[in-house]
Write a protein that holds these residues in place. Structure first.
Motif, PDB file in Angstrom:
ATOM      1  N   ILE A   3      -4.867 -16.789  -4.618  1.00 50.65           N
ATOM      2  CA  ILE A   3      -5.552 -15.418  -5.170  1.00 50.65           C
ATOM      3  C   ILE A   3      -6.466 -14.873  -3.492  1.00 50.65           C
ATOM      4  N   ALA A   4      -6.895 -15.559  -2.622  1.00 52.85           N
ATOM      5  CA  ALA A   4      -7.165 -15.211  -1.029  1.00 52.85           C
ATOM      6  C   ALA A   4      -5.951 -14.498  -0.895  1.00 52.85           C
ATOM      7  N   VAL A   5      -4.686 -14.799  -0.868  1.00 53.19           N
ATOM      8  CA  VAL A   5      -3.230 -14.936   0.022  1.00 53.19           C
ATOM      9  C   VAL A   5      -2.709 -13.147  -0.579  1.00 53.19           C
ATOM     10  N   VAL A   6      -2.679 -13.458  -2.022  1.00 52.39           N
ATOM     11  CA  VAL A   6      -2.808 -11.956  -2.684  1.00 52.39           C
ATOM     12  C   VAL A   6      -3.318 -10.800  -2.724  1.00 52.39           C
ATOM     13  N   THR A   7      -4.731 -11.226  -2.649  1.00 49.52           N
ATOM     14  CA  THR A   7      -5.891 -10.230  -2.215  1.00 49.52           C
ATOM     15  C   THR A   7      -5.887  -9.455  -0.928  1.00 49.52           C
ATOM     16  N   LEU A   8      -5.811 -10.149  -0.104  1.00 47.07           N
ATOM     17  CA  LEU A   8      -5.392  -9.729   1.670  1.00 47.07           C
ATOM     18  C   LEU A   8      -3.994  -8.771   1.368  1.00 47.07           C
ATOM     19  N   THR A   9      -3.098  -8.903   0.837  1.00 45.61           N
ATOM     20  CA  THR A   9      -1.796  -8.703   0.885  1.00 45.61           C
ATOM     21  C   THR A   9      -1.584  -7.712   0.122  1.00 45.61           C
ATOM     22  N   CYS A  10      -2.435  -6.835  -0.577  1.00 45.40           N
ATOM     23  CA  CYS A  10      -2.822  -5.967  -1.722  1.00 45.40           C
ATOM     24  C   CYS A  10      -3.726  -5.246  -0.285  1.00 45.40           C
ATOM     25  N   ILE A  11      -4.668  -5.519  -0.021  1.00 47.56           N
ATOM     26  CA  ILE A  11      -5.193  -4.500   0.659  1.00 47.56           C
ATOM     27  C   ILE A  11      -4.192  -3.927   1.561  1.00 47.56           C
ATOM     28  N   ALA A  12      -3.712  -4.918   2.227  1.00 51.98           N
ATOM     29  CA  ALA A  12      -2.489  -4.382   3.610  1.00 51.98           C
ATOM     30  C   ALA A  12      -2.092  -2.930   3.272  1.00 51.98           C
ATOM     31  N   PHE A  13      -0.913  -4.217   1.543  1.00 49.94           N
ATOM     32  CA  PHE A  13      -0.832  -2.763   1.384  1.00 49.94           C
ATOM     33  C   PHE A  13      -0.632  -1.006   1.174  1.00 49.94           C
TER      34      PHE A  13
END
Length: 578
Positions: free
Chosen positions: A483-493
């Motif tokens: 969840i942490a990785v996906v959250t940061l990935t989406c924000i960066a995206f």
């Protein structure tokens, strides 16, 4: 009051809250239950599918209200235009068609079995369809999140706060009174979450293996998990990152689930592709058709100066544009495409022209002679012009048509995009459209993720894959890491998107592109609830939790009358600025 009673109490409150608002629902025009171009676009597709048997929405966008002839209830800016199967230009919703197709399956029995019609009664009939679609989605999301979080909370107080938060305090609830993709994505994500936690809890190594009433490792459960993860991607494309995480987690937890998971995901992906093909004759969604397609040929000299001032105002002007001048360029076109006539018009993009021939559309693009880089400006130095050349490509811009809102110079307000990435990141997280400023209870998520992930660091990575008993204990920690990785990935995206896409999700009560993460975030926050609100904790932790929930509930209350309006922070700022 036991846990089950608390869950059903808050589920009932949530449905009553949303249902009451839905019953009094009235769009801005006072005549329909539509709020914005976004949901009108989806409703137009639903109605056209059921009543016309087609994804084309031309007739609906032109239709006036039965009692007020100067109003068009289905007209929308969220549409694209391209040639249909009959070779003629038609308008279509710019939204991926699968969700509208599913809603059409709910509307069809209502339309054919009763006198009710959305076209004739746009104020009342949509409410019935929304109740039948959004009600079960919202209820299933609440139940699945509470089921997944059941092992993370020890006290009834923590359970009650968790039920309050997921039932009443997320902006997903505000979206439940409108036809949109965000509730679909959040609900589908919660289904996978519940299935994964059930898989872990039904393990023979789990302290209470009898908790599961069905085989979580069986093909049906894994098929549902894969299909739900793919449905979330259909509703929110960035959920593809979470689908990859789900696949890794299910494979890591039990390799027997992988075939079923992949079969479910591929089935939904195939269904989405089939719907897109039926609607648009393309496997790509409309969002992907925003530019120039495949390059066909590099052309000889071409002087389109006669067309530089030509900007069609109607579709008829576009089709009946002046013929391309004769000469070497025309001869080359005839050699490549066949005999004329050729008709062209100036695109709204610099150094691009649209060419029509034999019922097909092409793009003529001026590029630099040393590569495929388009000339950036209409006004360039003579040397640059001399170094430029022309290419013939397939036309692939479905958003460029006469009267399109998405043409340069027509977009207004938030749709202009935020050029400053740092400013965009601030307002996305903490400012006017902020995840944390509008829904303060998400402040519980970082600590909850950290608490959940801590067991991972106490064991070697080798043990993660070799010890079956340890895998069962570490499953929540692995999920928190994902969840942490996906959250940061989406924000960066979203921060990395071009200016045109940096619009905070358009006119909406929050940064809606992250709403689908609400079930995962609240599952993570449940660890913080138990840390701050357990029996042995001080009352200040409980006070802080209640304050965060109250502030989040306020955002929902002031937004649920119309989810397609600016956030209350923006509205308050406009009020004081006059």
């Amino acid at each position: 009051m036991n846990r089950r009673s608390i869950t059903w109490l808050f589920l009932t409150l949530s449905l009553a809250f949303v249902g009451g608002q839905l019953a009094s629902l009235r769009g801005r025009d006072g005549m329909t239950s539509f709020f914005s171009a976004n949901d009108r676009s989806r409703w137009a597709t639903v109605v056209s599918l059921v009543e016309n048997g087609s994804y084309e929405i031309d007739s609906l966008t032109r239709q006036t209200h039965p009692t007020m002839r100067n109003r068009r209830p289905f007209d929308t800016i969220d549409k694209v235009m391209h040639r249909g199967s009959d070779g003629q230009f038609h308008a279509y919703s710019s939204k991926p068609p699968l969700l509208a197709t599913l809603v059409a399956c709910v509307y069809a029995p209502i339309h054919y079995a009763t006198p009710l019609s959305i076209r004739q009664f746009p104020s009342y009939t949509p409410k019935i369809v929304l109740a039948l679609v959004n009600g079960p989605l919202l209820a299933s999301m609440i139940l699945c999140v509470m089921s997944a979080a059941s092992t993370r909370m020890r006290s009834r107080w923590s359970w009650a706060m968790a039920a309050t938060g997921i039932s009443l305090c997320t902006l997903v609830s505000a979206m439940a009174v409108s036809l949109n993709n965000h509730l679909f994505a959040a609900a589908a994500t919660s289904w996978v979450l519940a299935l994964f936690m059930r898989l872990n809890d039904s393990s023979p190594n789990h302290p209470d293996p009898k908790r599961s009433k069905f085989s979580a490792t069986g093909p049906l459960a894994s098929l549902l998990a894969g299909g739900s993860a793919a449905l979330a991607v259909v509703a929110e494309l960035p959920a593809l990152s979470m689908l990859c995480v789900w696949l890794v987690l299910f494979a890591w937890r039990d390799r027997r689930t992988v075939p079923g998971f992949l079969a479910g995901a591929l089935s939904v992906a195939g269904l989405a592709t089939a719907c897109n093909g039926a609607a648009h004759g393309s496997w790509r969604v409309p969002y992907a058709h925003r530019g120039v397609g495949e390059t066909l040929h590099r052309l000889a000299e071409f002087d389109p100066s006669a067309a530089t001032e030509f900007r069609p105002r109607t579709l008829e002007e576009l089709i009946n544009a002046p013929e391309v001048p004769a000469g070497a360029f025309r001869a080359e076109l005839e050699q490549r495409l066949g005999p004329g006539p050729f008709r062209y018009s100036k695109s709204d993009e610099a150094n691009r022209w649209r060419l029509q021939h034999a019922g097909k559309d092409y793009a003529i693009v001026r590029i630099m002679a040393d590569g495929d880089t388009p000339v950036a400006d209409e006004t360039v130095e003579e040397k640059t012009v001399a170094d430029a050349m022309w290419v013939l490509a397939r036309w692939d811009d479905w958003y460029e048509y006469p009267g399109s809102y998405w043409q340069e110079g027509r977009r207004v307000g938030v749709d202009l995009g935020e050029p400053d990435r740092a400013r965009y990141a601030f307002h996305m997280l903490l400012g006017r459209y902020g995840v944390f400023s509008l829904t303060p209870m998400w402040c519980l998520v970082p600590l909850g993720l950290w608490v959940a992930m801590r067991p991972l660091w106490r064991h070697s990575p080798v043990a993660w894959f070799t010890d079956d008993t340890l895998r069962s204990a570490l499953a929540p920690a692995a999920l928190a890491l994902g969840i942490a990785v996906v959250t940061l990935t989406c924000i960066a995206f979203y921060i990395a998107r071009p200016v045109i896409d940096r619009n905070y999700g358009g006119v909406s009560v929050g940064f809606r592109w992250l709403f689908w993460l609400a079930p995962l975030w609240w599952w993570a926050a449940c660890g913080t609830l138990d840390t701050w609100g357990g029996r042995s904790k001080t009352r200040w932790g409980k006070v802080w939790v209640v304050a965060l929930l109250a502030a989040s509930f306020f955002s929902v209350v002031v937004s649920i009358d119309n989810p397609w309006q600016p956030p209350w922070i923006v509205r308050l700022e406009r009020f004081f600025s006059g």
